[in-house]
Scaffold this motif. Structure first.
Motif, PDB file in Angstrom:
ATOM      1  N   GLY A  57     -17.639 135.658  45.073  1.00  0.00           N
ATOM      2  CA  GLY A  57     -17.468 136.467  46.349  1.00  0.00           C
ATOM      3  C   GLY A  57     -16.369 136.601  47.022  1.00  0.00           C
ATOM      4  O   GLY A  57     -16.159 137.122  48.019  1.00  0.00           O
ATOM      5  N   PHE A  58     -15.258 135.630  46.266  1.00  0.00           N
ATOM      6  CA  PHE A  58     -14.140 135.861  46.798  1.00  0.00           C
ATOM      7  C   PHE A  58     -13.073 135.942  45.622  1.00  0.00           C
ATOM      8  O   PHE A  58     -13.383 135.623  44.390  1.00  0.00           O
ATOM      9  N   ILE A  59     -11.915 136.298  45.809  1.00  0.00           N
ATOM     10  CA  ILE A  59     -10.866 136.206  44.967  1.00  0.00           C
ATOM     11  C   ILE A  59      -9.937 135.149  45.426  1.00  0.00           C
ATOM     12  O   ILE A  59      -9.263 135.377  46.336  1.00  0.00           O
ATOM     13  N   GLU A  60      -9.818 134.201  44.574  1.00  0.00           N
ATOM     14  CA  GLU A  60      -9.077 132.675  45.121  1.00  0.00           C
ATOM     15  C   GLU A  60      -7.520 133.297  44.263  1.00  0.00           C
ATOM     16  O   GLU A  60      -7.415 134.161  43.492  1.00  0.00           O
ATOM     17  N   GLU A  61      -6.751 132.479  44.834  1.00  0.00           N
ATOM     18  CA  GLU A  61      -5.240 132.529  44.284  1.00  0.00           C
ATOM     19  C   GLU A  61      -5.245 132.232  42.637  1.00  0.00           C
ATOM     20  O   GLU A  61      -4.412 133.270  42.178  1.00  0.00           O
ATOM     21  N   GLU A  62      -6.037 131.395  42.149  1.00  0.00           N
ATOM     22  CA  GLU A  62      -5.887 131.328  40.801  1.00  0.00           C
ATOM     23  C   GLU A  62      -6.258 132.747  39.951  1.00  0.00           C
ATOM     24  O   GLU A  62      -5.837 133.087  39.112  1.00  0.00           O
ATOM     25  N   GLU A  63      -7.479 133.313  40.736  1.00  0.00           N
ATOM     26  CA  GLU A  63      -7.701 134.622  40.129  1.00  0.00           C
ATOM     27  C   GLU A  63      -6.848 135.582  40.184  1.00  0.00           C
ATOM     28  O   GLU A  63      -6.571 136.465  39.446  1.00  0.00           O
ATOM     29  N   LEU A  64      -6.047 135.535  41.324  1.00  0.00           N
ATOM     30  CA  LEU A  64      -5.224 136.477  41.770  1.00  0.00           C
ATOM     31  C   LEU A  64      -4.063 136.679  40.855  1.00  0.00           C
ATOM     32  O   LEU A  64      -3.335 137.797  40.467  1.00  0.00           O
ATOM     33  N   LYS A  65      -3.736 135.427  40.220  1.00  0.00           N
ATOM     34  CA  LYS A  65      -2.354 135.469  39.003  1.00  0.00           C
ATOM     35  C   LYS A  65      -2.578 136.457  38.069  1.00  0.00           C
ATOM     36  O   LYS A  65      -1.824 136.792  37.341  1.00  0.00           O
ATOM     37  N   PHE A  66      -4.025 136.443  37.671  1.00  0.00           N
ATOM     38  CA  PHE A  66      -4.394 137.204  36.452  1.00  0.00           C
ATOM     39  C   PHE A  66      -4.991 138.795  36.865  1.00  0.00           C
ATOM     40  O   PHE A  66      -5.635 139.428  36.077  1.00  0.00           O
ATOM     41  N   PHE A  67      -4.563 138.988  38.078  1.00  0.00           N
ATOM     42  CA  PHE A  67      -4.963 140.317  38.769  1.00  0.00           C
ATOM     43  C   PHE A  67      -4.698 141.403  37.696  1.00  0.00           C
ATOM     44  O   PHE A  67      -5.411 142.428  37.439  1.00  0.00           O
ATOM     45  N   LEU A  68      -3.467 141.569  37.079  1.00  0.00           N
ATOM     46  CA  LEU A  68      -3.038 142.696  36.333  1.00  0.00           C
ATOM     47  C   LEU A  68      -3.913 142.696  35.047  1.00  0.00           C
ATOM     48  O   LEU A  68      -4.038 143.755  34.373  1.00  0.00           O
ATOM     49  N   GLN A  69      -4.160 141.521  34.569  1.00  0.00           N
ATOM     50  CA  GLN A  69      -4.864 141.441  33.291  1.00  0.00           C
ATOM     51  C   GLN A  69      -6.197 141.701  33.356  1.00  0.00           C
ATOM     52  O   GLN A  69      -6.992 142.255  32.252  1.00  0.00           O
ATOM     53  N   THR A  79       3.665 136.802  39.344  1.00  0.00           N
ATOM     54  CA  THR A  79       4.260 135.372  39.662  1.00  0.00           C
ATOM     55  C   THR A  79       3.791 134.735  40.799  1.00  0.00           C
ATOM     56  O   THR A  79       2.980 135.343  41.619  1.00  0.00           O
ATOM     57  N   ASP A  80       4.281 133.431  41.149  1.00  0.00           N
ATOM     58  CA  ASP A  80       3.681 132.644  42.088  1.00  0.00           C
ATOM     59  C   ASP A  80       4.082 133.385  43.546  1.00  0.00           C
ATOM     60  O   ASP A  80       3.387 133.426  44.177  1.00  0.00           O
ATOM     61  N   LYS A  81       5.154 133.905  43.490  1.00  0.00           N
ATOM     62  CA  LYS A  81       5.650 134.797  44.736  1.00  0.00           C
ATOM     63  C   LYS A  81       4.809 135.703  44.943  1.00  0.00           C
ATOM     64  O   LYS A  81       4.382 136.228  45.973  1.00  0.00           O
ATOM     65  N   GLU A  82       4.719 136.645  44.049  1.00  0.00           N
ATOM     66  CA  GLU A  82       3.747 137.964  44.033  1.00  0.00           C
ATOM     67  C   GLU A  82       2.353 137.499  44.214  1.00  0.00           C
ATOM     68  O   GLU A  82       1.797 138.170  45.456  1.00  0.00           O
ATOM     69  N   THR A  83       1.665 136.392  43.976  1.00  0.00           N
ATOM     70  CA  THR A  83       0.392 136.233  43.973  1.00  0.00           C
ATOM     71  C   THR A  83       0.484 135.428  45.891  1.00  0.00           C
ATOM     72  O   THR A  83      -0.527 135.914  46.351  1.00  0.00           O
ATOM     73  N   LYS A  84       1.209 134.861  46.155  1.00  0.00           N
ATOM     74  CA  LYS A  84       1.241 134.214  47.389  1.00  0.00           C
ATOM     75  C   LYS A  84       1.484 135.509  48.561  1.00  0.00           C
ATOM     76  O   LYS A  84       0.857 135.553  49.512  1.00  0.00           O
ATOM     77  N   SER A  85       2.270 136.222  48.125  1.00  0.00           N
ATOM     78  CA  SER A  85       2.492 137.568  49.008  1.00  0.00           C
ATOM     79  C   SER A  85       1.120 138.319  49.045  1.00  0.00           C
ATOM     80  O   SER A  85       0.849 138.912  50.348  1.00  0.00           O
ATOM     81  N   PHE A  86       0.784 138.646  47.829  1.00  0.00           N
ATOM     82  CA  PHE A  86      -0.642 139.335  47.735  1.00  0.00           C
ATOM     83  C   PHE A  86      -1.800 138.814  48.667  1.00  0.00           C
ATOM     84  O   PHE A  86      -2.473 139.519  49.590  1.00  0.00           O
ATOM     85  N   LEU A  87      -1.919 137.380  48.397  1.00  0.00           N
ATOM     86  CA  LEU A  87      -2.822 136.701  49.175  1.00  0.00           C
ATOM     87  C   LEU A  87      -2.687 136.872  50.490  1.00  0.00           C
ATOM     88  O   LEU A  87      -3.690 137.281  51.358  1.00  0.00           O
ATOM     89  N   SER A  88      -1.449 136.525  51.131  1.00  0.00           N
ATOM     90  CA  SER A  88      -1.371 136.700  52.476  1.00  0.00           C
ATOM     91  C   SER A  88      -1.469 137.844  53.363  1.00  0.00           C
ATOM     92  O   SER A  88      -1.733 138.079  54.396  1.00  0.00           O
ATOM     93  N   ALA A  89      -1.107 138.941  52.479  1.00  0.00           N
ATOM     94  CA  ALA A  89      -1.334 140.141  53.005  1.00  0.00           C
ATOM     95  C   ALA A  89      -2.820 140.658  53.119  1.00  0.00           C
ATOM     96  O   ALA A  89      -3.039 141.485  54.051  1.00  0.00           O
ATOM     97  N   ALA A  90      -3.632 139.994  52.236  1.00  0.00           N
ATOM     98  CA  ALA A  90      -5.141 140.518  52.283  1.00  0.00           C
ATOM     99  C   ALA A  90      -6.054 139.407  53.240  1.00  0.00           C
ATOM    100  O   ALA A  90      -6.991 139.711  53.932  1.00  0.00           O
ATOM    101  N   ASP A  91      -5.657 138.191  53.238  1.00  0.00           N
ATOM    102  CA  ASP A  91      -6.419 137.029  53.734  1.00  0.00           C
ATOM    103  C   ASP A  91      -6.273 137.106  55.247  1.00  0.00           C
ATOM    104  O   ASP A  91      -5.595 136.421  55.785  1.00  0.00           O
ATOM    105  N   ASP A  92      -7.105 138.061  55.898  1.00  0.00           N
ATOM    106  CA  ASP A  92      -6.904 137.982  57.397  1.00  0.00           C
ATOM    107  C   ASP A  92      -7.459 137.205  57.948  1.00  0.00           C
ATOM    108  O   ASP A  92      -7.082 136.582  59.193  1.00  0.00           O
ATOM    109  N   ASN A  94      -7.331 133.877  57.122  1.00  0.00           N
ATOM    110  CA  ASN A  94      -6.565 132.586  56.633  1.00  0.00           C
ATOM    111  C   ASN A  94      -7.204 131.470  55.947  1.00  0.00           C
ATOM    112  O   ASN A  94      -7.008 130.248  56.152  1.00  0.00           O
ATOM    113  N   ASP A  95      -8.320 131.960  54.996  1.00  0.00           N
ATOM    114  CA  ASP A  95      -9.170 130.833  54.507  1.00  0.00           C
ATOM    115  C   ASP A  95      -8.733 130.670  53.142  1.00  0.00           C
ATOM    116  O   ASP A  95      -9.304 129.995  52.258  1.00  0.00           O
ATOM    117  N   GLY A  96      -7.739 131.211  52.682  1.00  0.00           N
ATOM    118  CA  GLY A  96      -7.262 130.936  51.307  1.00  0.00           C
ATOM    119  C   GLY A  96      -7.589 131.728  50.180  1.00  0.00           C
ATOM    120  O   GLY A  96      -7.202 131.617  49.021  1.00  0.00           O
TER     121      GLY A  96
END
Length: 109
Positions: A57-69, A79-92, A94-96
């Motif tokens: 029911g959530f897309i966690e950071e580990e799943e986000l790495k494989f987003f394009l795949q 990349t780690d930087k892209e993953t963290k940026s993507f996560l922080s942009a969507a995670d309203d 702040n539950d990670g």
């Protein structure tokens, strides 16, 4: 259900090509290029369900790495930087992790 039942294979391919280089992924541009921004709220929720690999029911950071795949098996990892940026942009809240409502708001905003 597959992503190509919602989005055209050609649009997905164009979106993947646009962000082949590391650090070139921009979620807003990707969503536009693949056609997701033109889809209905329900179709965006359906895409979320496909991207939520473990069905939590959530897309966690580990799943986000494989987003394009998830869109194209031969695509690169984020990349780690892209993953963290993507996560922080969507995670309203702040539950990670990204919930379906957060994903929908991000795509359709």
């Amino acid at each position: 259900m597959s992503l190509t039942s919602i989005l055209s294979a050609e649009a997905i391919e164009n979106a993947i090509k646009d962000c082949q280089a590391p650090e070139s992924f921009t979620y807003k541009k990707f969503f536009q290029l693949c056609g997701l921004t033109k889809k209905s709220p329900q179709e965006v929720k359906d895409v979320f369900g496909i991207l939520d690999n473990d069905g939590s029911g959530f897309i966690e950071e580990e799943e986000l790495k494989f987003f394009l795949q998830r869109f194209s098996p031969g695509a690169r990892l984020l990349t780690d930087k892209e993953t963290k940026s993507f996560l922080s942009a969507a995670d309203d809240d702040n539950d990670g992790k990204i919930g379906v409502d957060e994903f929908q708001a991000m795509v359709l905003s």
